[in-house]
Design a protein around this motif. Structure first.
Motif, PDB file in Angstrom:
ATOM      1  N   PHE A 175       0.817  -1.216   0.000  1.00  0.00           N
ATOM      2  CA  PHE A 175       0.000   0.000   0.000  1.00  0.00           C
ATOM      3  C   PHE A 175       0.852   1.268   0.000  1.00  0.00           C
ATOM      4  CE2 PHE A 175      -2.420   3.325   2.246  1.00  0.00           C
ATOM      5  CZ  PHE A 175      -3.574   3.359   1.473  1.00  0.00           C
ATOM      6  N   GLY A 176       1.839   1.342   0.892  1.00  0.00           N
ATOM      7  CA  GLY A 176       2.672   2.543   0.978  1.00  0.00           C
ATOM      8  C   GLY A 176       1.872   3.773   1.328  1.00  0.00           C
ATOM      9  N   MET A 177       1.824   4.738   0.403  1.00  0.00           N
ATOM     10  CA  MET A 177       1.020   5.940   0.576  1.00  0.00           C
ATOM     11  C   MET A 177      -0.378   5.783  -0.008  1.00  0.00           C
ATOM     12  SD  MET A 177       3.818   8.897  -0.415  1.00  0.00           S
ATOM     13  CE  MET A 177       2.613  10.242  -0.278  1.00  0.00           C
ATOM     14  N   GLY A 178      -0.635   4.657  -0.643  1.00  0.00           N
ATOM     15  CA  GLY A 178      -1.941   4.442  -1.255  1.00  0.00           C
ATOM     16  C   GLY A 178      -2.123   5.132  -2.584  1.00  0.00           C
ATOM     17  N   LEU A 179      -1.042   5.570  -3.216  1.00  0.00           N
ATOM     18  CA  LEU A 179      -1.172   6.315  -4.469  1.00  0.00           C
ATOM     19  C   LEU A 179      -1.798   5.464  -5.571  1.00  0.00           C
ATOM     20  CD1 LEU A 179       2.262   8.215  -4.564  1.00  0.00           C
ATOM     21  CD2 LEU A 179       0.066   8.989  -3.629  1.00  0.00           C
ATOM     22  N   GLU A 200       2.127  -0.463  10.991  1.00  0.00           N
ATOM     23  CA  GLU A 200       1.801   0.958  11.083  1.00  0.00           C
ATOM     24  C   GLU A 200       1.131   1.454   9.803  1.00  0.00           C
ATOM     25  OE1 GLU A 200       5.252   3.143  12.218  1.00  0.00           O
ATOM     26  OE2 GLU A 200       5.290   2.328  14.253  1.00  0.00           O
ATOM     27  N   VAL A 201       1.571   0.945   8.660  1.00  0.00           N
ATOM     28  CA  VAL A 201       0.916   1.318   7.406  1.00  0.00           C
ATOM     29  C   VAL A 201      -0.508   0.768   7.395  1.00  0.00           C
ATOM     30  CG1 VAL A 201       0.981   1.097   4.890  1.00  0.00           C
ATOM     31  CG2 VAL A 201       3.110   1.431   6.160  1.00  0.00           C
ATOM     32  N   TYR A 202      -0.667  -0.466   7.867  1.00  0.00           N
ATOM     33  CA  TYR A 202      -1.990  -1.084   7.943  1.00  0.00           C
ATOM     34  C   TYR A 202      -2.912  -0.278   8.850  1.00  0.00           C
ATOM     35  CZ  TYR A 202      -5.546  -4.538   9.270  1.00  0.00           C
ATOM     36  OH  TYR A 202      -6.730  -5.181   9.540  1.00  0.00           O
ATOM     37  N   ALA A 203      -2.395   0.136  10.018  1.00  0.00           N
ATOM     38  CA  ALA A 203      -3.212   0.927  10.944  1.00  0.00           C
ATOM     39  C   ALA A 203      -3.627   2.249  10.312  1.00  0.00           C
ATOM     40  CB  ALA A 203      -2.430   1.179  12.238  1.00  0.00           C
ATOM     41  N   ARG A 204      -2.710   2.854   9.531  1.00  0.00           N
ATOM     42  CA  ARG A 204      -3.040   4.119   8.876  1.00  0.00           C
ATOM     43  C   ARG A 204      -4.099   3.902   7.791  1.00  0.00           C
ATOM     44  NH1 ARG A 204      -1.195   9.240   8.454  1.00  0.00           N
ATOM     45  NH2 ARG A 204      -1.247  10.277   6.425  1.00  0.00           N
ATOM     46  N   MET A 205      -4.036   2.785   7.098  1.00  0.00           N
ATOM     47  CA  MET A 205      -5.053   2.467   6.093  1.00  0.00           C
ATOM     48  C   MET A 205      -6.443   2.453   6.735  1.00  0.00           C
ATOM     49  SD  MET A 205      -3.292  -0.700   4.044  1.00  0.00           S
ATOM     50  CE  MET A 205      -4.701  -0.930   2.959  1.00  0.00           C
ATOM     51  N   TRP A 210      -9.960   2.955   4.557  1.00  0.00           N
ATOM     52  CA  TRP A 210      -9.870   1.979   3.473  1.00  0.00           C
ATOM     53  C   TRP A 210     -10.622   0.692   3.811  1.00  0.00           C
ATOM     54  CZ3 TRP A 210      -8.253   2.418  -1.442  1.00  0.00           C
ATOM     55  CH2 TRP A 210      -7.590   3.598  -1.777  1.00  0.00           C
ATOM     56  N   GLY A 211     -10.706   0.369   5.081  1.00  0.00           N
ATOM     57  CA  GLY A 211     -11.417  -0.842   5.463  1.00  0.00           C
ATOM     58  C   GLY A 211     -12.921  -0.735   5.324  1.00  0.00           C
ATOM     59  N   GLU A 212     -13.437   0.480   5.092  1.00  0.00           N
ATOM     60  CA  GLU A 212     -14.879   0.689   4.997  1.00  0.00           C
ATOM     61  C   GLU A 212     -15.375   0.805   3.558  1.00  0.00           C
ATOM     62  OE1 GLU A 212     -15.485   4.180   7.298  1.00  0.00           O
ATOM     63  OE2 GLU A 212     -14.433   3.374   9.048  1.00  0.00           O
TER      64      GLU A 212
END
Length: 338
Positions: A175-179, A200-205, A210-212
């Motif tokens: 995912f990274g920044m999700g670009l 930490e990237v997953y938590a930020r997602m 993104w999970g919704e």
């Protein structure tokens, strides 16, 4: 009065460099057969092969390569023999030799991290256990190396356009920044699966929602561990951080099961992004290895020079991209690409 002895007699290696520079293939052959070292660096930091390549002397270059001259040696300015030649025949000779060497030995591959990582890399386990920092234009690892940066956005949009043909089921690994994921969403795919391994990237997602999203499925973990959870996809993009070339090659072994017939695969093509010749070698190397799996690869040139001012790299420990052109790979089954 007798003449003083010449205290500056040239060594066999110095003579070899001079013969290579002038393109004297006969002298090169004689010097090599008498024991001159083809791996020698002269006082300017150049090897005999670099001298021969600079002059476009293909016969001398072939003799030196056959004698063990390193194709991947670098000058003080970071240039290889392949970077220094402007002669097409010499370039093709060096490229062919480099490909054969890497297919057999993988000497550079074992040093190179894949797509978004820098050339010295960090093991995946170390990266996944480390802290990352987020800002508006970049994600950084604990060593101040860039995981992803905003300048990549146009490239990620191009990758999304390539893999979203038909906008069916799409997989993104990393995912990274999700670009790229933002761009994929613009095509409204039927299903959008994202694999992310860094906690930490997953938590930020999740924090960003993104999970919704109704068509998004997030799979947390290393792709190597979650492969059994995956289905098959119309489009796949691969862009991990903290892994090595062998990891991407291992992922490619799963493509026949992951990629649907007629589907499109692409990856962030950042291998050796600081050296033009090494990058060309790895474009061709990946294309050959994908061909062995039944896929053909096209590289679409995208100019990026105007995206990369010096200011962009402020605070980044290492520039992971220094070339003027990015070659976007588009991979499909041989019959489909035809």
């Amino acid at each position: 009065m007798a003449a003083a002895p010449d205290s500056k007699a040239k060594s066999p290696e110095e003579l070899l460099c001079a013969a290579a520079e002038s393109g004297n293939a006969e002298a090169v052959a004689d010097l090599l057969s008498s024991g001159a070292d083809p791996t020698h660096f002269d006082s300017s930091g150049m090897t005999p092969l670099m001298h021969a390549a600079t002059g476009g002397h293909v016969a001398a270059s072939r003799l030196l390569l056959d004698a063990g001259a390193p194709w991947n040696a670098l000058s003080p300015s970071g240039l290889s023999a392949g970077d220094l030649t402007s002669d097409p025949a010499t370039y093709d000779l060096l490229l062919d030799h480099a490909l054969r060497s890497e297919l057999i030995l993988g000497t550079v591959a074992r040093r190179q991290a894949p797509p978004t990582d820098s050339s010295d890399g960090v093991p995946a386990e170390s990266y996944l256990d480390s802290r990352v920092s987020f800002s508006e234009d970049r994600v950084m690892d604990a060593e101040s190396k860039a995981v992803m940066m905003e300048w990549e956005r146009p490239l990620m949009e191009a990758h999304a356009r390539a893999v979203c043909t038909g906008a069916g089921k799409v997989l993104n690994v990393g995912f990274g920044m999700g670009l790229v994921d933002e761009a994929i969403q613009s095509y409204e795919p039927e299903e959008h699966t994202i694999i992310e391994a860094h906690p930490e990237v997953y938590a930020r997602m999740l924090k960003l929602g993104w999970g919704e999203k109704k068509n998004v499925k997030i799979v947390f973990g290393r792709w190597q561990d979650v492969i059994p959870q995956l289905g098959s996809y119309d489009g796949i993009f691969f862009d991990t951080y903290g892994e090595y070339y062998e990891d991407m090659r291992e992922f490619h072994e799963h493509l026949p099961k992951l990629l649907k017939p007629g589907g499109v695969y692409s990856y962030f093509n950042g291998l050796c992004g600081d050296n033009a010749f090494f990058h060309a070698v790895y474009c061709q190397l990946v294309a050959l290895e994908l061909a062995n799996l039944g896929y053909s690869t096209q590289f679409i040139p995208l100019p990026v020079k105007d995206c990369l001012s010096e200011k962009i790299w402020e605070g980044v420990k290492q520039k992971y991209w220094q070339l003027d052109t990015y070659y976007l790979p588009v991979c499909q089954e041989e019959t489909e690409s035809e």
